[in-house]
Design a protein around this motif. Structure first.
Motif, PDB file in Angstrom:
ATOM      1  N   HIS A  57       5.867  -8.718 -23.506  1.00  0.00           N
ATOM      2  CA  HIS A  57       6.607 -10.538 -24.082  1.00  0.00           C
ATOM      3  C   HIS A  57       7.869 -10.140 -24.151  1.00  0.00           C
ATOM      4  N   TYR A  58       8.603  -8.932 -24.943  1.00  0.00           N
ATOM      5  CA  TYR A  58       9.419  -9.095 -25.846  1.00  0.00           C
ATOM      6  C   TYR A  58      10.321  -7.831 -24.885  1.00  0.00           C
ATOM      7  N   ALA A  59      11.650  -8.074 -24.619  1.00  0.00           N
ATOM      8  CA  ALA A  59      12.389  -7.327 -23.721  1.00  0.00           C
ATOM      9  C   ALA A  59      13.431  -7.571 -23.911  1.00  0.00           C
ATOM     10  N   GLU A  60      14.984  -6.441 -23.483  1.00  0.00           N
ATOM     11  CA  GLU A  60      16.130  -6.801 -23.466  1.00  0.00           C
ATOM     12  C   GLU A  60      17.144  -6.038 -22.391  1.00  0.00           C
ATOM     13  N   ALA A  61      17.340  -7.544 -21.736  1.00  0.00           N
ATOM     14  CA  ALA A  61      17.792  -7.613 -20.397  1.00  0.00           C
ATOM     15  C   ALA A  61      19.233  -6.650 -20.411  1.00  0.00           C
ATOM     16  N   SER A  64      20.973  -1.533 -17.225  1.00  0.00           N
ATOM     17  CA  SER A  64      19.944  -0.983 -16.170  1.00  0.00           C
ATOM     18  C   SER A  64      18.794  -2.249 -15.434  1.00  0.00           C
ATOM     19  N   MET A  65      18.507  -3.032 -16.646  1.00  0.00           N
ATOM     20  CA  MET A  65      17.633  -3.762 -15.667  1.00  0.00           C
ATOM     21  C   MET A  65      18.375  -5.104 -14.219  1.00  0.00           C
ATOM     22  N   ILE A  66      19.474  -5.426 -15.361  1.00  0.00           N
ATOM     23  CA  ILE A  66      20.601  -6.291 -14.219  1.00  0.00           C
ATOM     24  C   ILE A  66      21.021  -4.679 -13.100  1.00  0.00           C
ATOM     25  N   ARG A  67      21.463  -4.186 -12.886  1.00  0.00           N
ATOM     26  CA  ARG A  67      21.692  -3.205 -12.016  1.00  0.00           C
ATOM     27  C   ARG A  67      20.120  -3.360 -11.409  1.00  0.00           C
ATOM     28  N   GLU A  81       4.607 -17.742 -17.616  1.00  0.00           N
ATOM     29  CA  GLU A  81       5.733 -17.222 -19.482  1.00  0.00           C
ATOM     30  C   GLU A  81       5.626 -16.483 -20.075  1.00  0.00           C
ATOM     31  N   LEU A  82       5.141 -15.088 -19.707  1.00  0.00           N
ATOM     32  CA  LEU A  82       5.017 -13.604 -20.605  1.00  0.00           C
ATOM     33  C   LEU A  82       6.329 -12.997 -20.604  1.00  0.00           C
ATOM     34  N   GLU A  83       7.122 -13.545 -19.455  1.00  0.00           N
ATOM     35  CA  GLU A  83       8.366 -12.689 -19.669  1.00  0.00           C
ATOM     36  C   GLU A  83       9.409 -13.668 -19.530  1.00  0.00           C
ATOM     37  N   ILE A  84       8.991 -15.201 -20.250  1.00  0.00           N
ATOM     38  CA  ILE A  84      10.152 -16.037 -20.240  1.00  0.00           C
ATOM     39  C   ILE A  84      11.249 -15.502 -21.643  1.00  0.00           C
ATOM     40  N   GLY A  85      11.145 -15.001 -22.205  1.00  0.00           N
ATOM     41  CA  GLY A  85      11.945 -14.203 -23.595  1.00  0.00           C
ATOM     42  C   GLY A  85      13.297 -13.694 -22.549  1.00  0.00           C
ATOM     43  N   TRP A  86      12.845 -13.019 -21.730  1.00  0.00           N
ATOM     44  CA  TRP A  86      13.975 -12.012 -20.737  1.00  0.00           C
ATOM     45  C   TRP A  86      14.235 -12.635 -19.532  1.00  0.00           C
ATOM     46  N   LEU A  87      13.552 -12.531 -18.699  1.00  0.00           N
ATOM     47  CA  LEU A  87      13.563 -12.682 -17.278  1.00  0.00           C
ATOM     48  C   LEU A  87      14.642 -13.726 -17.119  1.00  0.00           C
ATOM     49  N   PRO A  88      15.142 -14.457 -17.433  1.00  0.00           N
ATOM     50  CA  PRO A  88      15.604 -15.420 -16.883  1.00  0.00           C
ATOM     51  C   PRO A  88      17.273 -15.446 -17.280  1.00  0.00           C
ATOM     52  N   ALA A  89      17.291 -14.607 -18.446  1.00  0.00           N
ATOM     53  CA  ALA A  89      19.066 -14.145 -18.451  1.00  0.00           C
ATOM     54  C   ALA A  89      18.655 -12.581 -17.540  1.00  0.00           C
ATOM     55  N   ALA A  90      18.348 -12.349 -17.750  1.00  0.00           N
ATOM     56  CA  ALA A  90      18.302 -11.113 -16.117  1.00  0.00           C
ATOM     57  C   ALA A  90      18.593 -11.526 -15.060  1.00  0.00           C
ATOM     58  N   LEU A  91      17.893 -12.429 -14.680  1.00  0.00           N
ATOM     59  CA  LEU A  91      17.499 -12.545 -13.517  1.00  0.00           C
ATOM     60  C   LEU A  91      19.471 -13.448 -13.314  1.00  0.00           C
ATOM     61  N   GLN A  92      19.645 -14.169 -14.323  1.00  0.00           N
ATOM     62  CA  GLN A  92      21.167 -14.791 -13.935  1.00  0.00           C
ATOM     63  C   GLN A  92      22.199 -13.974 -13.790  1.00  0.00           C
TER      64      GLN A  92
END
Length: 302
Positions: A57-61, A64-67, A81-92
């Motif tokens: 549920h919790y991760a930080e963009a 390395s993730m963005i790459r 919505e499992l990744e709702i807290g961090w995946l949208p930022a990484a995708l953006q």
């Protein structure tokens, strides 16, 4: 020219272990990574954005993730919505149209399986960390894992049609292995059939359904909310009245509440691996369920 191209391919395989044309697959969890490797074999290069020892549920963009997102041909996510807290930022930040929602490489696997606990009506923060679309921990049902593998194989085939037959064969082999191993897992967990089991967080509903456990509720008063002293006292009374003998939880949660309940009631606390990589020996999707059986066995509840 042909010899030069062949030499380049050989050097690429020696340097990176995969053909230069391998699909670059990024997954949000280690469980999806394990399924992707089982289906894709030598034709995929797989990276998980999170570790199996952590709460997904919790991760930080992180950079390395963005790459990884930027370089991906395929993104497999749990969804719901499992990744709702961090995946949208990484995708953006990754700015890779191939793996944005609607892109050819974007695959939300929650859309490929029937979900439990789908919420209806208004959802508010007062209800805790509720997933309106349904409970996202569906990978803990091996039979749903079959559906996931089929969906992954179909997407790989669409993006890499030259190896479509291999992806299909690997998916069928995965299905056969799950069906065969389910017999062993269900036989091992048979002593829990029909017995009341308490869970710390509402993570094991699919595991309970798959192996016919009776889940009697959660230690958390609301999803994502730590239990108060008053709530624990109520649970003590309920555990004793209903003779609930087992409490299951993930390794990353604070164990003080569970240990308090154990000390006051004698309930057996079983810390279950929740994902591939939760412990060093759990390297494949099949290892995960072997590890779950081993944890119950070690606790002497089966």
């Amino acid at each position: 020219m042909k010899s030069f191209a062949f030499l380049a391919t050989v050097l690429a395989v020696l340097a990176f272990g995969k053909p230069a044309t391998a699909l670059n697959v990024v997954t949000t969890t280690t469980d999806l990574a394990a399924i992707a490797r089982a289906v894709g074999g030598e034709h995929v290069d797989v990276t998980s954005l999170t570790r199996g020892t952590r709460d997904p549920h919790y991760a930080e963009a992180k950079p390395s993730m963005i790459r990884s997102v930027f370089r991906a041909d395929v993104l497999l996510l749990v969804g719901a919505e499992l990744e709702i807290g961090w995946l949208p930022a990484a995708l953006q930040a990754g700015r890779n149209a191939k793996v944005l929602p609607g892109g050819p490489g974007y695959l939300d696997l929650s859309e490929t399986v029937p979900l439990l606990d789908v919420q209806t009506g208004a959802i508010t923060r007062a209800m805790g960390d509720v997933h309106a679309a349904g409970n996202p921990h569906y990978w803990l049902d091996p039979l749903r894992g079959i559906s996931m593998a089929k969906a992954v194989a179909a997407r790989f085939a669409r993006l890499d049609p030259a190896h479509a037959s291999e992806y299909e064969m690997a998916s069928k082999a995965f299905e056969s292995a799950v069906i065969e191993r389910m017999k062993t897992w269900r036989a091992a967990l048979a002593p829990l059939k029909g017995k009341k089991v308490l869970q710390y967080h509402k993570s094991f509903v699919y595991l309970g359904e798959a192996f016919r456990m009776t889940l009697a509720g959660e230690v958390e008063p609301l999803p994502g909310i730590a239990p108060s002293a008053r709530h624990l006292q109520r649970l003590i009374a309920r555990i004793k009245a209903e003779k609930i003998g087992v409490l299951i939880m993930e390794p990353y949660y604070d164990r003080r509440g569970a240990e308090f309940l154990r000390d006051k009631t004698g309930i057996t606390v079983v810390v279950l691996p929740h994902s591939v990589g939760a412990s060093p020996e759990i390297k494949t999707y099949f290892d995960l369920f072997d590890g779950i059986v081993a944890a119950f066995r070690k606790a002497k509840v089966i």
